[in-house]
Design a protein around this motif. Structure first.
Motif, PDB file in Angstrom:
ATOM      1  N   VAL A   1      54.423 -58.691 -51.688  1.00  0.00           N
ATOM      2  CA  VAL A   1      54.101 -58.776 -52.850  1.00  0.00           C
ATOM      3  C   VAL A   1      55.410 -59.048 -53.897  1.00  0.00           C
ATOM      4  CG1 VAL A   1      52.168 -57.318 -53.255  1.00  0.00           C
ATOM      5  CG2 VAL A   1      54.347 -56.203 -53.325  1.00  0.00           C
ATOM      6  N   LEU A   2      56.800 -58.936 -53.294  1.00  0.00           N
ATOM      7  CA  LEU A   2      57.800 -59.337 -53.766  1.00  0.00           C
ATOM      8  C   LEU A   2      58.713 -59.958 -52.923  1.00  0.00           C
ATOM      9  CD1 LEU A   2      59.040 -59.355 -56.897  1.00  0.00           C
ATOM     10  CD2 LEU A   2      60.313 -57.199 -56.153  1.00  0.00           C
TER      11      LEU A   2
ATOM     12  N   PRO B   1      58.722 -49.493 -61.383  1.00  0.00           N
ATOM     13  CA  PRO B   1      57.651 -48.783 -62.160  1.00  0.00           C
ATOM     14  C   PRO B   1      57.641 -49.356 -63.575  1.00  0.00           C
ATOM     15  CG  PRO B   1      58.879 -47.560 -60.632  1.00  0.00           C
ATOM     16  CD  PRO B   1      59.708 -48.762 -60.771  1.00  0.00           C
ATOM     17  N   ASP B   2      58.552 -49.885 -64.045  1.00  0.00           N
ATOM     18  CA  ASP B   2      58.464 -50.262 -65.587  1.00  0.00           C
ATOM     19  C   ASP B   2      58.014 -51.640 -66.094  1.00  0.00           C
ATOM     20  OD1 ASP B   2      58.985 -50.544 -68.434  1.00  0.00           O
ATOM     21  OD2 ASP B   2      61.251 -50.151 -67.987  1.00  0.00           O
ATOM     22  N   ASP B   3      56.715 -51.314 -66.598  1.00  0.00           N
ATOM     23  CA  ASP B   3      55.850 -52.699 -67.101  1.00  0.00           C
ATOM     24  C   ASP B   3      56.669 -53.573 -67.688  1.00  0.00           C
ATOM     25  OD1 ASP B   3      53.085 -53.947 -66.458  1.00  0.00           O
ATOM     26  OD2 ASP B   3      53.416 -53.747 -68.735  1.00  0.00           O
ATOM     27  N   ALA B   4      57.565 -52.925 -68.426  1.00  0.00           N
ATOM     28  CA  ALA B   4      58.293 -53.960 -69.397  1.00  0.00           C
ATOM     29  C   ALA B   4      59.238 -54.979 -68.626  1.00  0.00           C
ATOM     30  CB  ALA B   4      59.309 -53.157 -70.402  1.00  0.00           C
ATOM     31  N   ARG B   5      59.611 -54.576 -67.373  1.00  0.00           N
ATOM     32  CA  ARG B   5      60.400 -55.415 -66.697  1.00  0.00           C
ATOM     33  C   ARG B   5      60.055 -56.637 -65.945  1.00  0.00           C
ATOM     34  NH1 ARG B   5      64.575 -53.461 -68.680  1.00  0.00           N
ATOM     35  NH2 ARG B   5      65.512 -51.399 -67.820  1.00  0.00           N
ATOM     36  N   TYR B   6      58.500 -56.840 -66.234  1.00  0.00           N
ATOM     37  CA  TYR B   6      57.707 -57.884 -65.449  1.00  0.00           C
ATOM     38  C   TYR B   6      57.573 -59.204 -66.354  1.00  0.00           C
ATOM     39  CZ  TYR B   6      56.920 -54.608 -61.508  1.00  0.00           C
ATOM     40  OH  TYR B   6      57.269 -53.917 -60.620  1.00  0.00           O
ATOM     41  N   GLY B   7      57.864 -60.300 -66.057  1.00  0.00           N
ATOM     42  CA  GLY B   7      57.409 -61.532 -66.508  1.00  0.00           C
ATOM     43  C   GLY B   7      56.235 -61.950 -66.015  1.00  0.00           C
ATOM     44  N   ARG B   8      55.179 -62.106 -66.687  1.00  0.00           N
ATOM     45  CA  ARG B   8      53.872 -62.624 -66.228  1.00  0.00           C
ATOM     46  C   ARG B   8      53.676 -64.252 -66.520  1.00  0.00           C
ATOM     47  NH1 ARG B   8      53.671 -57.436 -67.502  1.00  0.00           N
ATOM     48  NH2 ARG B   8      52.234 -56.286 -66.458  1.00  0.00           N
TER      49      ARG B   8
ATOM     50  N   GLY C   1      49.635 -74.208 -62.749  1.00  0.00           N
ATOM     51  CA  GLY C   1      48.896 -73.033 -63.491  1.00  0.00           C
ATOM     52  C   GLY C   1      48.536 -71.973 -62.903  1.00  0.00           C
ATOM     53  N   SER C   2      49.278 -72.164 -61.589  1.00  0.00           N
ATOM     54  CA  SER C   2      49.203 -70.845 -60.814  1.00  0.00           C
ATOM     55  C   SER C   2      49.917 -69.800 -61.457  1.00  0.00           C
ATOM     56  CB  SER C   2      49.674 -71.099 -59.359  1.00  0.00           C
ATOM     57  OG  SER C   2      48.805 -72.138 -58.673  1.00  0.00           O
ATOM     58  N   PRO C   3      49.231 -68.459 -61.446  1.00  0.00           N
ATOM     59  CA  PRO C   3      49.975 -67.377 -61.996  1.00  0.00           C
ATOM     60  C   PRO C   3      50.931 -66.743 -60.920  1.00  0.00           C
ATOM     61  CG  PRO C   3      47.631 -66.943 -62.411  1.00  0.00           C
ATOM     62  CD  PRO C   3      47.939 -68.111 -61.268  1.00  0.00           C
ATOM     63  N   TYR C   4      51.999 -66.239 -61.541  1.00  0.00           N
ATOM     64  CA  TYR C   4      53.102 -65.339 -60.727  1.00  0.00           C
ATOM     65  C   TYR C   4      53.790 -64.535 -61.559  1.00  0.00           C
ATOM     66  CZ  TYR C   4      56.938 -68.315 -61.988  1.00  0.00           C
ATOM     67  OH  TYR C   4      57.750 -69.223 -62.860  1.00  0.00           O
TER      68      TYR C   4
ATOM     69  N   MET D   1      52.726 -67.225 -55.475  1.00  0.00           N
ATOM     70  CA  MET D   1      51.555 -67.767 -56.557  1.00  0.00           C
ATOM     71  C   MET D   1      50.129 -67.309 -56.363  1.00  0.00           C
ATOM     72  SD  MET D   1      53.353 -69.695 -58.117  1.00  0.00           S
ATOM     73  CE  MET D   1      54.908 -69.919 -58.202  1.00  0.00           C
ATOM     74  N   TYR D   2      49.699 -66.813 -57.394  1.00  0.00           N
ATOM     75  CA  TYR D   2      48.260 -66.172 -57.046  1.00  0.00           C
ATOM     76  C   TYR D   2      46.983 -66.992 -57.673  1.00  0.00           C
ATOM     77  CZ  TYR D   2      50.518 -61.764 -56.186  1.00  0.00           C
ATOM     78  OH  TYR D   2      51.319 -60.744 -55.865  1.00  0.00           O
ATOM     79  N   SER D   3      45.867 -66.740 -57.478  1.00  0.00           N
ATOM     80  CA  SER D   3      44.823 -67.409 -57.640  1.00  0.00           C
ATOM     81  C   SER D   3      44.219 -67.338 -58.902  1.00  0.00           C
ATOM     82  CB  SER D   3      43.573 -67.176 -56.638  1.00  0.00           C
ATOM     83  OG  SER D   3      43.209 -65.815 -56.772  1.00  0.00           O
ATOM     84  N   GLY D   4      44.674 -66.050 -59.772  1.00  0.00           N
ATOM     85  CA  GLY D   4      44.530 -65.930 -61.143  1.00  0.00           C
ATOM     86  C   GLY D   4      44.959 -64.728 -61.633  1.00  0.00           C
ATOM     87  N   ALA D   5      44.825 -64.598 -63.018  1.00  0.00           N
ATOM     88  CA  ALA D   5      45.664 -63.707 -63.832  1.00  0.00           C
ATOM     89  C   ALA D   5      45.459 -62.320 -63.088  1.00  0.00           C
ATOM     90  CB  ALA D   5      45.294 -63.669 -65.158  1.00  0.00           C
ATOM     91  N   LYS D   6      44.222 -62.022 -62.712  1.00  0.00           N
ATOM     92  CA  LYS D   6      43.757 -60.728 -62.383  1.00  0.00           C
ATOM     93  C   LYS D   6      44.461 -60.378 -60.910  1.00  0.00           C
ATOM     94  CE  LYS D   6      39.564 -57.862 -61.428  1.00  0.00           C
ATOM     95  NZ  LYS D   6      38.081 -57.655 -61.174  1.00  0.00           N
ATOM     96  N   ALA D   7      44.395 -61.457 -60.035  1.00  0.00           N
ATOM     97  CA  ALA D   7      45.130 -61.335 -58.835  1.00  0.00           C
ATOM     98  C   ALA D   7      46.482 -60.818 -59.089  1.00  0.00           C
ATOM     99  CB  ALA D   7      44.940 -62.400 -57.863  1.00  0.00           C
ATOM    100  N   ARG D   8      47.228 -61.677 -60.031  1.00  0.00           N
ATOM    101  CA  ARG D   8      48.629 -61.539 -60.361  1.00  0.00           C
ATOM    102  C   ARG D   8      48.951 -59.943 -60.745  1.00  0.00           C
ATOM    103  NH1 ARG D   8      50.073 -64.280 -65.140  1.00  0.00           N
ATOM    104  NH2 ARG D   8      49.049 -62.415 -65.858  1.00  0.00           N
ATOM    105  N   ASP D   9      48.123 -59.624 -61.677  1.00  0.00           N
ATOM    106  CA  ASP D   9      48.236 -58.465 -62.070  1.00  0.00           C
ATOM    107  C   ASP D   9      48.084 -57.376 -61.132  1.00  0.00           C
ATOM    108  OD1 ASP D   9      48.991 -59.570 -64.689  1.00  0.00           O
ATOM    109  OD2 ASP D   9      46.625 -58.995 -65.492  1.00  0.00           O
ATOM    110  N   GLY D  10      47.191 -57.474 -60.046  1.00  0.00           N
ATOM    111  CA  GLY D  10      47.089 -56.680 -59.031  1.00  0.00           C
ATOM    112  C   GLY D  10      48.244 -56.384 -58.109  1.00  0.00           C
ATOM    113  N   GLY D  11      48.965 -57.810 -57.985  1.00  0.00           N
ATOM    114  CA  GLY D  11      50.218 -57.684 -57.335  1.00  0.00           C
ATOM    115  C   GLY D  11      51.495 -57.031 -57.984  1.00  0.00           C
TER     116      GLY D  11
END
Length: 111
Positions: free
Chosen positions: A27-28, A51-58, A64-67, A83-93
């Motif tokens: 995942v990373l 654990p800090d959500d603010a540290r993530y760049g979406r 166009g692949s989300p990461y 690279m993920y298939s969609g934003a939902k999958a990226r957010d799951g990562g």
């Protein structure tokens, strides 16, 4: 399977680690480090900042692949996702990193 940091030595004698989630997926992936000590510091930075959500760049790649990236408090990128298939999958990562970063065990494959 427990989540783990896999620490490896590259062919050019640098160090890199992957955070592997409980489902076995990477995942990373970290940047390349010149020394093992620096890579271990990178793992500690993921433990602290993961654990800090603010540290993530979406982000999105050119195609166009989300990461995502994970940044330390100083703004430096510690690691990047696949690279993920969609934003939902990226957010799951991201959720997998957030849930596993602090407690994942170290699998030192450099020994």
């Amino acid at each position: 399977m427990a989540a783990k940091y896999e620490l490896k030595k590259t062919r050019n004698d640098k160090f890199v680690f992957n955070l592997v989630a409980t489902n076995g997926q990477v995942v990373l992936t970290s940047e390349m480090y010149e020394s093992k000590a620096s890579a271990l510091n990178g793992i500690e930075s993921v433990r602290k900042n993961g654990p800090d959500d603010a540290r993530y760049g979406r982000l999105s790649a050119k195609d166009g692949s989300p990461y995502f990236t994970l940044k330390a408090g100083n703004g430096q990128v510690i690691g990047q996702s696949q690279m993920y298939s969609g934003a939902k999958a990226r957010d799951g990562g991201i959720a997998a990193v957030q849930g596993n970063a602090a407690d994942a065990v170290l699998d030192d494959q450099t020994l």
